[in-house]
Motif scaffolding. Structure first.
Motif, PDB file in Angstrom:
ATOM      1  N   LYS A 409       0.903  -1.500  -0.828  1.00  0.00           N
ATOM      2  CA  LYS A 409      -0.149  -0.202   0.012  1.00  0.00           C
ATOM      3  C   LYS A 409       1.335   1.049   0.018  1.00  0.00           C
ATOM      4  O   LYS A 409       1.832   1.318   0.807  1.00  0.00           O
ATOM      5  N   LEU A 410       0.407   2.125  -0.523  1.00  0.00           N
ATOM      6  CA  LEU A 410       1.299   3.850  -1.315  1.00  0.00           C
ATOM      7  C   LEU A 410       1.389   4.319   0.802  1.00  0.00           C
ATOM      8  O   LEU A 410       0.398   4.655   1.248  1.00  0.00           O
ATOM      9  N   LEU A 411       2.517   4.538   0.848  1.00  0.00           N
ATOM     10  CA  LEU A 411       2.155   5.051   1.863  1.00  0.00           C
ATOM     11  C   LEU A 411       2.034   6.796   1.836  1.00  0.00           C
ATOM     12  O   LEU A 411       1.310   7.516   2.942  1.00  0.00           O
ATOM     13  N   MET A 412       2.580   7.824   0.447  1.00  0.00           N
ATOM     14  CA  MET A 412       0.632   8.671   0.056  1.00  0.00           C
ATOM     15  C   MET A 412       0.493   8.533  -0.830  1.00  0.00           C
ATOM     16  O   MET A 412       0.818   7.620  -1.556  1.00  0.00           O
ATOM     17  N   THR A 413      -0.014   9.363  -0.994  1.00  0.00           N
ATOM     18  CA  THR A 413      -0.890   9.173  -2.295  1.00  0.00           C
ATOM     19  C   THR A 413      -0.522   9.984  -3.377  1.00  0.00           C
ATOM     20  O   THR A 413       0.647  10.827  -3.213  1.00  0.00           O
ATOM     21  N   VAL A 414      -0.509  10.137  -4.617  1.00  0.00           N
ATOM     22  CA  VAL A 414       0.428  10.380  -6.024  1.00  0.00           C
ATOM     23  C   VAL A 414      -0.782  12.175  -5.622  1.00  0.00           C
ATOM     24  O   VAL A 414       0.590  13.021  -5.282  1.00  0.00           O
ATOM     25  N   SER A 415      -1.070  12.615  -5.496  1.00  0.00           N
ATOM     26  CA  SER A 415      -2.072  13.652  -5.257  1.00  0.00           C
ATOM     27  C   SER A 415      -1.548  14.269  -4.038  1.00  0.00           C
ATOM     28  O   SER A 415      -1.035  15.634  -4.071  1.00  0.00           O
ATOM     29  N   GLU A 416      -1.371  13.763  -3.212  1.00  0.00           N
ATOM     30  CA  GLU A 416      -0.727  14.168  -1.365  1.00  0.00           C
ATOM     31  C   GLU A 416       1.395  14.249  -1.708  1.00  0.00           C
ATOM     32  O   GLU A 416       1.772  15.808  -1.294  1.00  0.00           O
ATOM     33  N   LEU A 417       1.817  13.669  -2.492  1.00  0.00           N
ATOM     34  CA  LEU A 417       3.118  14.023  -2.842  1.00  0.00           C
ATOM     35  C   LEU A 417       3.227  15.339  -3.864  1.00  0.00           C
ATOM     36  O   LEU A 417       3.829  16.308  -4.096  1.00  0.00           O
TER      37      LEU A 417
END
Length: 512
Positions: A409-417
């Protein structure tokens, strides 16, 4: 002998043998390390004092190796506003996150996003023009500067009508290796400057604090203003005034004592450039001032940055070089060496070539600050999920997370990064003197991840060889958004910097 005494004796003998072996190993290791040290460090007086029990060191002693360390410390202090705990672990988590994001995006979407970033950064530039003798010869000259053997350089440049005048190999940081050659037929002085290839060069690269360049003409202390527009002529008077004629303005500067009017440069490369200019000045006077020759400077990597700053110094001291294209710079894979306005203004005499995802032109303090902010957000997310490796349980959780590879699972989403990066860019002032950029007009060849030749001339595309059709090219400047994007994609960001990769981009067989 009583048992305890016998045991003590045996332990003492064992410790003595063990200590002797350790001492012998340490002595051999120390001797080997000493042999590996460059001569300039061994002879450096401040380094020699490290081997002595001396509490006080004179200012003169600190002006050598110690000054290098001081400059490195100043560079680190410039980013002290952003602190990233557990930096090593956070960096690993960031790499995993980048790989996961790359794989999670639909392939076509990812390719189109990258293609658009490169394509929209400027206007199309003909690959046939980039692969012309003008750029190919310049790349050859820049690459041949890596040779230590003067005879080899002479043989190679002789085929292009040049005669070797001087070949300098540095022994200390703050200097660059270069060769100086002349073509009387072309009435041109050629300077080929070597890129990073030694410990001394690495230290020069690392001294990257921005310092001001004062344009001087012998005893004149005037400064050069390039912030208004790209200049076509520059005149330095003898009354502490600097006059510049640009395409739109005619600017006369007086009392240039505040830092706003100065050109800001990469300190280590500026020092190297000033040193080189002092050495080649006699040739400049003889061939430029008296015989009206032109000057061409070519370099790759560190050599590219030194070529640009050397050109700035020469233009400030020899006004004749500012007219009629008397001085040209070809910089391949240059590091950021000039402040924003000066980098754009350098387009009148400097052409930089940046290959694909080459990391060196993107190694700016601006990008570093944004990158650290992204790492800080990743670290905060590790803390939130109790994965920051500060204790036994959290360390196990962190290792388990890394073991998931790209499937977890992603630690952060693409939009958050992306939001973090965008906010970091907004908070970072691009015009600050400490933020340096790639100099001049920037030509950027790149491999499109999908075929995208829209806007290119159909007849020209048809004439290209099959392998050339995998390349597109954009003309832009060092402030383009593409240079604020670092592609974490295996080793490509490093391999794209190799001179052999530039030969491939220019359609050439590697000649070294």
């Amino acid at each position: 002998m009583p048992a305890p005494a016998a045991f003590a004796m045996m332990a003492a003998r064992h410790m003595a043998l063990h200590t002797s072996a350790s001492s012998a190993f340490a002595a051999v290791l120390a001797q080997w390390m000493w042999k590996q040290l460059p001569l300039w460090i061994k002879e450096d007086i401040s380094f020699q004092n490290l081997l002595k029990d001396k509490k006080e060191v004179t200012q003169e002693e600190l002006s050598h190796l110690g000054s290098v360390v001081e400059k490195l410390q100043e560079m680190v202090k410039s980013t002290k506003g952003i602190y990233v705990p557990q930096l090593h672990a956070t960096f690993l988590a960031y790499i995993q996150l980048s790989c996961q994001i790359k794989l999670s995006q639909p392939k076509l979407q990812e390719q189109m996003t990258r293609n658009y970033l490169y394509k929209s950064s400027g206007k199309p530039f003909s690959m046939r023009r980039l692969q012309s003798p003008e750029f190919q010869d310049a790349l050859n000259f820049a690459t041949w500067a890596y040779h230590d053997d003067s005879q080899v350089i002479q043989e190679k440049i002789h085929k292009h009508g040049y005669t070797l005048l001087n070949h300098h190999l540095p022994l200390r940081p703050g200097n660059v290796a270069y060769f100086l050659a002349v073509s009387h037929e072309k009435k041109r002085l050629l300077v080929g400057i070597r890129g990073t290839s030694s410990l001394e060069d690495i230290l020069t690269d690392c001294c990257s604090r921005a310092v001001s360049l004062e344009g001087k003409n012998d005893d004149d202390n005037s400064c050069i203003e390039v912030q208004m527009a790209t200049e076509s002529e520059m005149h330095l008077a003898n009354d502490d005034k600097a006059e510049i004629k640009s395409r739109r303005e005619r600017i006369l500067l007086e009392d240039c004592n505040n830092g706003d009017n100065y050109i800001w440069c990469h300190e280590g490369i500026l020092i190297s450039s000033e040193s080189m200019v002092r050495k080649i000045k006699p040739f400049i006077i003889d061939l430029i001032e008296e015989c009206d020759y032109s000057v061409m400077l070519c370099g790759h990597s560190l050599g590219a940055g030194a070529a640009t700053l050397s050109a700035l110094i020469l233009r400030s001291r020899f006004p004749k070089l500012t007219t009629n294209q008397k001085l040209r710079v070809y910089a391949f894979g240059p590091p950021p060496v000039l402040d924003r306005d000066s980098a754009v203004a350098a387009a009148s005499f400097c052409t930089s070539v940046v290959n694909n995802a080459d990391i060196i032109p993107r190694c700016s303090l601006y990008n570093f600050a944004v990158f650290l902010e992204c790492l800080r957000k990743v670290q905060l997310r590790l803390v939130e999920k109790e994965m920051s490796p500060t204790g036994l349980i959290s360390t196990k959780a962190f290792i388990d997370k890394l073991s998931e590879g790209t499937s977890g699972k992603l630690l952060m989403t693409v939009s958050e990064l992306n939001k973090t990066a965008r906010e970091a860019h907004e908070q970072t002032t691009p015009h600050k003197p400490e933020h340096l950029y790639i100099p001049g007009r920037v030509i950027m060849p790149y491999n499109p991840l999908i075929e995208d030749f829209e806007g290119e001339d159909d007849d020209e595309i048809d004439q290209l060889k099959p392998e050339q059709k995998t390349w597109l090219c954009t003309e832009t400047d060092g402030t383009a958004a593409v240079f604020r994007n670092v592609e974490v994609d295996g080793a490509r960001l490093f391999t794209d910097h190799a001179s052999s990769s530039y030969f491939e981009a220019l359609g050439m067989d590697y000649d070294f």
